[in-house]
Motif scaffolding. Sequence first.
Motif, mmCIF file in Angstrom:
data_model
loop_
_atom_site.group_PDB
_atom_site.id
_atom_site.type_symbol
_atom_site.label_atom_id
_atom_site.label_comp_id
_atom_site.label_asym_id
_atom_site.label_seq_id
_atom_site.Cartn_x
_atom_site.Cartn_y
_atom_site.Cartn_z
ATOM 1 N N MET A 1 0.393 -14.230 10.014
ATOM 2 C CA MET A 1 0.517 -14.778 11.347
ATOM 3 C C MET A 1 0.170 -13.685 12.380
ATOM 4 N N THR A 2 -0.642 -14.033 13.343
ATOM 5 C CA THR A 2 -1.074 -13.098 14.367
ATOM 6 C C THR A 2 0.087 -12.703 15.263
ATOM 7 N N ARG A 3 0.152 -11.397 15.559
ATOM 8 C CA ARG A 3 1.167 -10.900 16.483
ATOM 9 C C ARG A 3 0.512 -10.555 17.812
ATOM 10 N N LEU A 4 1.211 -10.850 18.895
ATOM 11 C CA LEU A 4 0.768 -10.494 20.237
ATOM 12 C C LEU A 4 1.972 -9.879 20.944
ATOM 13 N N ILE A 5 1.782 -8.646 21.415
ATOM 14 C CA ILE A 5 2.856 -7.877 22.029
ATOM 15 C C ILE A 5 2.475 -7.563 23.472
ATOM 16 N N LEU A 6 3.386 -7.799 24.404
ATOM 17 C CA LEU A 6 3.221 -7.394 25.792
ATOM 18 C C LEU A 6 4.081 -6.156 25.996
ATOM 19 N N PHE A 7 3.471 -5.084 26.490
ATOM 20 C CA PHE A 7 4.158 -3.811 26.665
ATOM 21 C C PHE A 7 3.990 -3.334 28.100
ATOM 22 N N ASN A 8 5.072 -2.881 28.708
ATOM 23 C CA ASN A 8 5.017 -2.305 30.048
ATOM 24 C C ASN A 8 4.856 -0.793 29.884
ATOM 25 N N LYS A 9 3.595 -0.341 29.939
ATOM 26 C CA LYS A 9 3.283 1.068 29.730
ATOM 27 C C LYS A 9 3.753 1.891 30.919
ATOM 28 N N PRO A 10 4.603 2.882 30.667
ATOM 29 C CA PRO A 10 5.026 3.749 31.757
ATOM 30 C C PRO A 10 3.890 4.675 32.214
ATOM 31 N N TYR A 11 4.029 5.189 33.408
ATOM 32 C CA TYR A 11 3.128 6.220 33.925
ATOM 33 C C TYR A 11 3.186 7.424 32.982
ATOM 34 N N GLY A 12 2.046 8.031 32.718
ATOM 35 C CA GLY A 12 2.018 9.253 31.917
ATOM 36 C C GLY A 12 2.110 9.045 30.428
ATOM 37 N N VAL A 13 1.738 7.857 29.951
ATOM 38 C CA VAL A 13 1.715 7.566 28.519
ATOM 39 C C VAL A 13 0.297 7.121 28.168
ATOM 40 N N LEU A 14 -0.235 7.646 27.052
ATOM 41 C CA LEU A 14 -1.558 7.227 26.594
ATOM 42 C C LEU A 14 -1.509 5.823 26.021
ATOM 43 N N PRO B 1 9.806 -0.685 32.322
ATOM 44 C CA PRO B 1 8.887 0.306 31.771
ATOM 45 C C PRO B 1 9.353 0.773 30.392
ATOM 46 N N GLY B 2 8.423 0.792 29.437
ATOM 47 C CA GLY B 2 8.729 1.194 28.074
ATOM 48 C C GLY B 2 9.213 0.069 27.183
ATOM 49 N N ALA B 3 9.427 -1.116 27.757
ATOM 50 C CA ALA B 3 9.900 -2.266 26.974
ATOM 51 C C ALA B 3 8.723 -3.137 26.549
ATOM 52 N N TRP B 4 8.921 -3.890 25.467
ATOM 53 C CA TRP B 4 7.898 -4.823 25.000
ATOM 54 C C TRP B 4 8.564 -6.099 24.517
ATOM 55 N N ARG B 5 7.740 -7.149 24.430
ATOM 56 C CA ARG B 5 8.210 -8.414 23.857
ATOM 57 C C ARG B 5 7.047 -9.081 23.143
ATOM 58 N N ALA B 6 7.372 -9.790 22.090
ATOM 59 C CA ALA B 6 6.381 -10.585 21.374
ATOM 60 C C ALA B 6 6.264 -11.936 22.067
ATOM 61 N N VAL B 7 5.042 -12.457 22.116
ATOM 62 C CA VAL B 7 4.783 -13.779 22.721
ATOM 63 C C VAL B 7 3.930 -14.583 21.746
ATOM 64 N N PRO B 8 3.887 -15.902 21.932
ATOM 65 C CA PRO B 8 3.026 -16.711 21.064
ATOM 66 C C PRO B 8 1.575 -16.233 21.155
ATOM 67 N N ALA B 9 0.945 -16.127 20.020
ATOM 68 C CA ALA B 9 -0.419 -15.598 19.942
ATOM 69 C C ALA B 9 -1.430 -16.746 20.039
ATOM 70 N N ALA B 10 -1.835 -17.030 21.255
ATOM 71 C CA ALA B 10 -2.846 -18.061 21.484
ATOM 72 C C ALA B 10 -3.968 -17.448 22.321
ATOM 73 N N LEU B 11 -5.199 -17.638 21.884
ATOM 74 C CA LEU B 11 -6.338 -17.129 22.650
ATOM 75 C C LEU B 11 -6.453 -17.869 23.972
ATOM 76 N N PRO B 12 -6.691 -17.148 25.053
ATOM 77 C CA PRO B 12 -6.881 -17.829 26.329
ATOM 78 C C PRO B 12 -8.128 -18.675 26.296
ATOM 79 N N ARG B 13 -8.089 -19.785 26.999
ATOM 80 C CA ARG B 13 -9.259 -20.672 27.085
ATOM 81 C C ARG B 13 -10.191 -20.163 28.174
ATOM 82 N N ASP B 14 -11.452 -20.553 28.080
ATOM 83 C CA ASP B 14 -12.427 -20.168 29.088
ATOM 84 C C ASP B 14 -12.138 -20.843 30.408
#
Length: 187
Positions: free
Chosen positions: A1-14, A174-187
């Motif tokens: 099953m495809t995973r999709l993660i949303l992450f709030n990247k903090p300043y100063g992180v690669l 900042p620094g937190a993430w959550r998994a969301v349903p993995a659906a490709l966006p439509r055009d």
Amino acid sequence: MTRLILFNKPYGVLSQFTDARAPSPRPTLSPFIDLPNVYPAGRLDFDSEGLLVLTDDGRMQARIADPRFRLAKTYLVQVEGEPDQAALDALRRGVRLKDGMTAPAEAQRIDPPGLWPRDPPIRVRMTVPDTWLRLSIREGRNRQVRRMTAAVGHPTLRLVRWAIGPWSVDGLAPGAWRAVPAALPRD
């Protein structure tokens, strides 16, 4: 099953899991995301903050990151000075950069958003005001938003990617993430 993660990247992180730069590597995604086989769909500069989407599906990764698919990327941008209508119109028409014209952007002035404090804070100059913009682009050139605002005379002080297509960093610290349903966006 495809995973999709949303992450709030903090300043100063690669926007990657390792940094081979010696002698002192920079902070990476590794301390924040301990999931095997997920990779960023695109990048977000070291000195930018906000939404980074990660997935374990190569097709979805390409669909999110590749500018050919024209998925909107929305930024909250704190700029130096007070852009007038001409500056906003220039962003909306497209701006000439060293690597050519940008595509038109959606650009509007906004009230200061209720964001988390940045560490370190931006520089504040008592004699120069600052303004917040909401800017949406459908390209992905290197440091594009920063170069666009500078081209219209308003250097970027703080850059937060708020959304990519239907996904938003809203509600993520900042620094937190959550998994969301993995659906490709439509055009």
